[in-house]
Write an enzyme that holds these catalytic residues in place. Structure first.
Site, PDB file in Angstrom:
ATOM      1  CG  ASP A   3      -1.069   1.684   1.218  1.00 41.49           C
ATOM      2  OD1 ASP A   3      -2.069   1.601   0.610  1.00 41.49           O
ATOM      3  OD2 ASP A   3      -1.618   1.964   2.287  1.00 41.49           O
TER       4      ASP A   3
ATOM      5  CG  ASP B 251      -2.206   7.748   0.453  1.00 39.28           C
ATOM      6  OD1 ASP B 251      -0.855   7.825  -0.520  1.00 39.28           O
ATOM      7  OD2 ASP B 251      -2.583   8.432  -0.109  1.00 39.28           O
TER       8      ASP B 251
ATOM      9  CG  ASP C 167      -1.990   2.534   6.741  1.00 34.74           C
ATOM     10  OD1 ASP C 167      -2.153   2.032   5.201  1.00 34.74           O
ATOM     11  OD2 ASP C 167      -2.132   3.506   7.067  1.00 34.74           O
TER      12      ASP C 167
END
Length: 257
Positions: free
Chosen positions: A8, A10, A188
């Site tokens: 991922d 961001d 996250d």
């Protein structure tokens, strides 16, 4: 051992507030030196991903875009996005998508410079946005979406709508193509959960800015670990722990910086 990293962006490889990846640079350099594919898997558009691949030195690898809607191949066809926007027009709900915002508004909610905010609006498959109502209204909105074949996924910042496709599904496609021995995924936010569980090893990068991730299958056995640091520092921390645990990185391997 043939590795494939799927990450991922961001809040994971990029800092949540500044979008810096400086703390991860030593690990990126090590991976490049060892010819390890790093596949970006993000809710970002193909136009955004191409920019970040260039900045990160990852142009030679494929990428998963718009929250798993497709594997980016450089082509652009926004037919699915136009269908999605037409369906949303038939639902009366306080959802503000990127297509409802000006470039300045997207820039404000994402902290992106205006030029990059415009790239974020160049969408082909999905619509991220903000839910401005209460929880009860959200439940009704999700039901209305489902009757139209639209799925919703919660990320670190936005609720992202699409006609389907997941990061985990695209990982399966890439595994069939690349045939790695081991896959390592990092994320996250809740929309990364399936990806982390689908990989051989998963890293939950700490995120104090969003909802985070609940305990995942495989954590008790050590297949999925959590970092102490956030963002790119956590990305480096978690990936180094997995690589050393696999014996791919040895005591002689040192990361500068």
């Amino acid at each position: 051992m043939r590795l494939m990293i799927v990450s991922d962006l961001d809040g994971t490889l990029l800092d949540h507030a500044t979008y810096s990846f400086a703390p991860a640079q030593p690990m990126l350099d090590w991976l490049a030196a060892h010819n390890v594919p790093v596949v970006l898997a993000s809710s970002k558009t193909g136009a955004e991903i191409a920019m970040w691949q260039e900045r990160l030195g990852l142009q030679r690898w494929p990428a998963i875009v718009e929250n798993g809607a497709a594997v980016f191949d450089g082509r652009f066809d926004d037919t699915p996005y136009r269908r999605l926007r037409a369906a949303l027009a038939g639902i009366d709900a306080p959802f503000q998508g990127f297509g409802d915002m000006s470039v300045a508004e997207v820039s404000a909610v994402t902290s992106l410079p205006p030029a990059e905010a415009a790239l974020a609006q160049t969408r082909a498959y999905s619509e991220p946005g903000l839910w401005l109502g209460d929880d009860a209204g959200l439940a009704g909105f999700l039901t209305a979406l489902e009757t139209r074949g639209i799925s919703a996924r919660r990320g670190g910042r936005f609720l992202t709508l699409s006609f389907g496709g997941t990061k985990a599904g695209r990982l399966a496609d890439l595994k069939a193509q690349v045939r790695p021995d081991v896959t390592i995924a990092l994320g996250d936010a809740p929309n990364d959960a399936e990806l982390l569980c689908a990989a051989d090893h998963g890293v939950v990068v700490r995120n104090t800015h969003g909802p985070g991730l609940p305990p995942l299958p495989g954590e008790d056995a050590g297949r999925i670990l959590r970092t102490q640091a956030e963002g790119p520092a956590g990305w480096r921390e978690g990936l180094e722990a997995v690589l050393r645990g696999l014996g791919v990185m040895t005591q002689g391997d040192r990361l500068d910086g």
